[in-house]
Design an enzyme around this catalytic site. Sequence first.
Site, short mmCIF file in Angstrom:
data_model
loop_
_atom_site.label_atom_id
_atom_site.label_comp_id
_atom_site.label_asym_id
_atom_site.label_seq_id
_atom_site.Cartn_x
_atom_site.Cartn_y
_atom_site.Cartn_z
N PHE A 107 21.74 11.89 -17.69
CA PHE A 107 21.97 11.90 -19.04
C PHE A 107 22.19 10.49 -19.83
CE2 PHE A 107 24.36 12.20 -22.75
CZ PHE A 107 23.89 13.17 -23.59
N ASP A 159 22.91 2.06 -17.21
CA ASP A 159 23.18 2.69 -18.43
C ASP A 159 24.90 2.95 -18.10
OD1 ASP A 159 24.20 4.34 -20.35
OD2 ASP A 159 22.62 5.69 -20.45
N LYS A 164 30.01 3.87 -26.35
CA LYS A 164 31.33 4.79 -26.29
C LYS A 164 32.57 3.78 -26.57
CE LYS A 164 29.54 8.91 -24.55
NZ LYS A 164 28.48 9.16 -23.46
C1 LIG Z 1 27.10 9.53 -24.00
C2 LIG Z 1 26.13 8.66 -23.48
C3 LIG Z 1 24.72 8.41 -23.83
C4 LIG Z 1 24.49 8.74 -25.51
O1 LIG Z 1 25.55 7.90 -26.14
P1 LIG Z 1 25.32 8.74 -27.75
O2 LIG Z 1 26.37 7.61 -28.44
O3 LIG Z 1 25.86 9.96 -27.62
O4 LIG Z 1 23.95 8.61 -28.23
C5 LIG Z 1 23.99 7.76 -23.11
N1 LIG Z 1 24.25 7.56 -21.69
C6 LIG Z 1 25.20 7.79 -21.14
C7 LIG Z 1 25.41 7.61 -19.51
C8 LIG Z 1 26.41 8.36 -21.64
O5 LIG Z 1 27.36 9.07 -21.21
#
Ligand SMILES: *Cc1c(COP(=O)(O)O)cnc(C)c1O
Length: 423
Positions: A144, A230, A271
């Site tokens: 994700f 990520d 985040k």
């Molecule tokens: C939440 C998330 C995203 C996307 O972030 P948004 O601010 O919702 O666009 C990308 N990668 C990971 C691992 C995430 O948990």
Amino acid sequence: METITSSNQAIELEDKYGAHNYHPLPVVLARGEGVFLWDVEGKRYFDFLSAYSAVNQGHCHPRIKEAMIEQIGTLTLTSRAFYNDMLGPFEKYITEYFGFDKVLPMNTGAEGVETAIKLARKWGYERKGVVENHAKIIVAENNFHGRTTTIISFSNDSNARKNFGPYTDGFIRIPYNDISALKQALKEDGVVAFLVEPIQGEAGVYVPDNNFIRLAKEACASENVLFIADEIQTGIARTGSLLAVCGNCTCEGPCERQDTYTKPDILILGKALSGGFYPVSAVLADNHIMEVIKPGQHGSTFGGNPLGAKVAMTALEVVRDEKLALNARKLGRMFRERMQMVVDKYRVAKLVRGKGLLNAVVINDTPESSTAWEICMKLAENGLLAKPTHGNIIRFAPPLVMTEEQLHECCDIIEGVFSQFEK
Ligand SMILES: *Cc1c(COP(=O)(O)O)cnc(C)c1O
């Protein structure tokens, strides 16, 4: 504006006027403080989602709030057509904090991922000599990384993908936590990067083997391929260290470079970078990579604005000053110990897994069943908010400012609810 006086009224409004792109629990939140949320009727809940780990610092952290209010009254947005007096200090602060030469600030996580993809491709063409338009990026199954057209192109979640094509080319998907599959994929022509979550959060908190991250980076390095982490969900103390790629390093950063640390070539954060106050994301890399981006080739109206810069700096200060990584580590161990007892005692709980305060309990029922949803409804009734993912997995990720005593109270609530689901 219509004033909300009941939860039902707010739910009806969202249902009627909002797109139905989410399926929320029927709880309407009106206030937050630390580990707590309150609904419209004034009922108090422990927050065990933390806005998908965006509020690691706790709701409405007073220090971040103060910094934000001060900056709001001073300067909020100028665009990058000019310099501003917050961006430079933020860039110095965040690069020293995480140990990289340079940062590229954006807003949402998905934008951070898009930035990393563009950066890796451009690096591939200009520094590695990949044939134009033939760059490939390796990704993991059940990843994700966000919701843009390109990002969903390499997802294998049919709900996220279906009928949103045509899709963006240039991605190779391999099983997660599979070094030999990675080595195989790395042999293909034109590979520029491996993009991976050090722990898969949305997939249901899948923690890879202990040495997976280190071996993956080594395999990438030996083929001159960039290792992109990520850490939008796993980073900023969530998993019990500053970053999940820190392994078991307990320093609060800047990393003391224990041998457990695997430095990504590109690090993506989002985040909790703002403590939930404001969308701030960032892509970090060293000069030999970041320097391929020149004026006019990438940007964002809001990226690097003084308000976001000030908020992010303060949010990172809080993480360090309050030793949130250490607390996440300690409380995470306690939580998994308590949940292991629940798993041993009640058949409805199948297993617990996770790291730091990013954990999940797998429910002993099919992904199509409603058991996990019903458990979450019962948890809410008992004052604890968590949300099922993939049907039969419940993620438990409270703000990192929780105390031991609060955690035990929460474990009591969870255990009590599980006991009611024994058939
Ligand atoms: C939440 C998330 C995203 C996307 O972030 P948004 O601010 O919702 O666009 C990308 N990668 C990971 C691992 C995430 O948990």
